[in-house]
Motif scaffolding. Structure first.
Motif: not given
Ligand SMILES: Nc1ncnc2c1ncn2[C@@H]1O[C@H](COP(=O)(O)OP(=O)(O)OP(=O)(O)O)[C@@H](O)[C@H]1O
Ligand SMILES: [Mg+2]
Length: 241
Positions: A79-92, A159-162
């Protein structure tokens, strides 16, 4: 690909998302819009499995995303390979001691060869114009530089989903324009993009769909991005402009 049914999320007693029904098809590019505190980051974290719905259901590609399924390491990794997530706060997001390792972290979790990892890191460094930062300590970078490194680390997973939470935050105007071009080409290559933003004018042509969350944490509107952006009276009524 993404199906939310009657989802409710809250932090302690406070509502963050209410009665959310949403489906997103593969290849869609969706802008998530709304005033501060309406629940954009909550929704995006939910889509990435970082937080879970109090009630309601999330299905990804037909499979339920729940505490139970996320405890299954095979499901969670895929799941985490297919869905990538960019946090609002880069420090996180950043946590390693070099930019290279930061971008290589995801591909290493995928057990790729060091040669393939090096190629992915190189491609991402070049794409975002940050090859000069490769040996730097991520925590010492400027906010905009951190943002680019965090984005590179997401793209390195291919990832397939950004899922991107305000990706233009901290970027200079030229880089914002460039990011718009990158997102457009990723979407043309078939990636699904779900992205919260207040920077409409920097991302022309990227989004087909807009999802507006209202101050009451409900979906106020879902429809054509362009029609919505042109509907100034509606945007004003939702405190967006
Ligand atoms: N960790 C938390 N603990 C308690 N309340 C939270 C937490 N995170 C968010 N909230 C609350 O949940 C609501 C939705 O927050 P969220 O961060 O999803 O909003 P947002 O639309 O992303 O806002 P912004 O445009 O400022 O980024 C807000 O009322 C916020 O105060
Ligand atoms: Mg937010």
């Amino acid at each position: 690909m993404i199906q939310l049914t009657n989802v409710y999320c809250s932090y302690d007693e406070d509502d963050a998302l209410s009665q959310l029904d949403l489906s997103i098809a593969p290849g869609e590019a969706v802008a998530v819009i709304g005033p501060n505190g309406c629940g954009k980051s909550t929704l995006l974290k939910l889509l990435n499995g970082i937080i879970l719905a109090k009630t309601g259901q999330y299905r990804f590609d037909g499979e339920e995303v729940s505490p139970k399924t996320l405890k299954n390491p095979i499901f969670a990794k895929r799941f985490h390979q297919r869905v990538g997530f960019l946090f609002q706060n880069s420090n996180a997001q950043i946590f390693t001691t070099s930019v290279y390792d930061e971008i290589a972290f995801g591909p290493r979790q995928m057990s790729l060869s060091e040669e393939d990892i090096a190629k992915r890191v190189e491609d991402c460094l070049q794409l975002l114009g940050i090859d000069n930062l490769r040996t730097r300590v991520p925590y010492h970078l400027s906010e905009g530089e951190k943002r680019k490194v965090a984005l590179a680390s997401v793209l390195a997973l291919n990832p397939e989903v950004l899922v991107l939470d305000e990706p233009t935050n901290g970027l200079d105007p030229r880089m914002k324009d460039f990011l718009g071009e990158v997102l457009l080409s990723l979407n043309k290559a078939g990636k699904t993009i779900i992205c919260s933003t207040h920077d409409f004018h920097y991302l022309p042509g990227v989004f087909g769909t807009a999802l507006v969350l209202g101050g009451d944490h409900h979906i106020a509107r879902r429809g054509s991005y362009q029609e919505l952006i042109d509907d100034k009276a509606f945007l004003r009524s939702q405190n967006i402009i």
